[in-house]
Design an enzyme around this catalytic site. Structure first.
Site, short mmCIF file in Angstrom:
data_model
loop_
_atom_site.label_atom_id
_atom_site.label_comp_id
_atom_site.label_asym_id
_atom_site.label_seq_id
_atom_site.Cartn_x
_atom_site.Cartn_y
_atom_site.Cartn_z
CD GLU A 17 -3.14 -0.42 0.10
OE1 GLU A 17 -3.09 -0.21 -1.13
OE2 GLU A 17 -3.85 -1.28 0.63
CB THR A 19 4.52 0.30 -2.62
OG1 THR A 19 3.36 -0.49 -2.91
CG2 THR A 19 4.95 0.05 -1.20
N GLY A 103 -16.36 5.01 -2.17
CA GLY A 103 -15.83 5.64 -0.96
C GLY A 103 -15.35 4.66 0.09
CB SER A 107 -10.49 0.75 -7.11
OG SER A 107 -9.29 0.94 -6.52
CB SER A 109 -12.74 6.77 -9.14
OG SER A 109 -11.58 6.45 -8.45
CG ASP A 153 -6.70 2.23 -7.32
OD1 ASP A 153 -6.10 1.47 -6.54
OD2 ASP A 153 -7.03 3.40 -7.01
#
Ligand code: GLA
Length: 354
Positions: A17, A19, A103, A107, A109, A153
């Site tokens: 995370e 990274t 939210g 992911s 979006s 993502d």
């Protein structure tokens, strides 16, 4: 009957995370929940409507013109990026349906960007390699909402595989799949505290890391040292986690997830009291390991659980948490795809949170 349906999944990141934007290692899996774009007709403009998100203003097929507002910003930015790669400016009318909660850190979006990008490419008979499309979508996110995300993502969304996580080296985009043992379940528990990286400390962390990486070792202040230590130890944990999965050692994999959470909390400082509480409750409930999911600052945790205990553990965490949590078990699933009219899948069913 729609002309075609483009579908793109959400993702969980098993480990690795914060990274991605420094060229490190990540290990995400696409999940069974996602966003479907049903293209009804070829048209002069791009017109997207959605029962889930509401209607939106039409925009030009090359993304030019006044900026649209709301969720369609992502679509307009995607159209602009694809235009720069040479997509012919073909418009469309489409409806969008989603069973992917927004939210939460799954992911949504990226799934929206990738599904729209696939639909725009398919309708214009314009082909891109999956990772080229993913990179265009990552640039679109920066263009649409100013979030300087990495490739995690969008890459997970296009590369997803059933029953596997994808180990990605974000410096070269080389990747390989890592089987997730059938005995392991992935439990997502939403803290009920929504976050959007448009307004979170995400961009601050990225700036702090860039500053730390460009500073001489001798001159590093304590905050920069902590940020760098997270990146170094997290990259090491990704490698060890992939090895643990390969040797079916879920205990070791779980311990690495819990260590990742501690590092994100203490060294990278992207956790919240609610996420810490859920991780502690999960550990007390006997999961292999648990950590905050995605960028942090709210959203959900991910716990690695014995498959036979997943539903029970989720329900227990929801009961024990002081706020209003929701739990769901996700499955590593295939990546984004386009179905032609002949093989059209049904619109996704409503969000399956318990
Ligand atoms: C968000 C970003 C990703 C990644 C994660 C943290 O999800 O979009 O690019 O940086 O946070 O790992």
């Amino acid at each position: 009957m729609p002309l075609l349906t483009a579908w793109a999944p959400g993702r969980v990141n098993l480990i690795g995370e914060h990274t991605d934007y420094s060229g490190g290692l990540v290990l995400p899996a696409a999940i069974q929940l996602g966003i479907a774009v049903r293209v009804e007709a070829v048209a002069e403009l791009v017109t997207l409507s959605s029962d889930t998100f509401g209607d939106s203003e039409p925009f030009a097929p090359n993304g030019d013109g006044p900026a649209v507002s709301g969720w369609a910003r992502f679509g307009q930015a995607v159209a602009r990026e694809l235009d720069q790669l040479g997509r012919p400016p073909v418009g469309l009318t489409a409806t969008i349906a989603s069973n992917l909660p927004a939210g939460v850190g799954l992911s949504s979006s990226a799934a929206l960007e990738v599904a729209i990008a696939l639909a725009l490419c398919a309708i214009a008979e314009f082909e891109l390699e999956p990772l080229e499309l993913a990179q265009a979508c990552r640039r679109a996110e920066l263009r649409a909402v100013g979030v300087p995300g990495g490739i995690l993502d969008q890459a997970a969304c296009v590369l997803g595989e059933k029953n596997a996580a994808i180990l990605i080296d974000c410096s070269t985009l080389a990747y390989r799949s890592v089987a997730v043992p059938a005995a392991a379940a992935l439990l997502v528990v939403d803290s009920g505290v929504a976050r959007s990286h448009e307004h979170s400390g995400y961009a601050d962390r990225r700036n702090e890391l860039e500053h730390a990486m460009s500073t001489d070792l001798a001159d590093l202040d304590p905050l920069s040292q902590r940020r760098l230590r997270h990146i170094k130890t997290e990259n090491e944990r990704v490698v060890r986690f992939a090895d643990a999965l390969a040797s079916n050692d879920l205990q070791a994999a779980g311990r690495l997830m819990s260590a990742s959470h501690a590092s994100l909390r203490d060294d990278y400082e992207v956790s919240t009291p609610e996420l810490d509480e859920l991780v502690t409750l999960a550990e007390q409930a006997g999961v292999y390991g648990a950590r905050l999911l995605g960028g942090g600052f709210g959203g959900a945790i991910l716990a690695l659980v014995n498959a036979s205990a997943a539903a029970e553990t989720g329900a227990a965490l929801v009961r024990a948490y002081r706020g209003t949590a929701r739990a769901i078990t996700v499955r590593p699933s295939g990546g984004a795809r386009v179905d032609s009219a002949a093989s059209n899948r049904k619109a996704p069913s409503p969000a399956p949170f318990e």
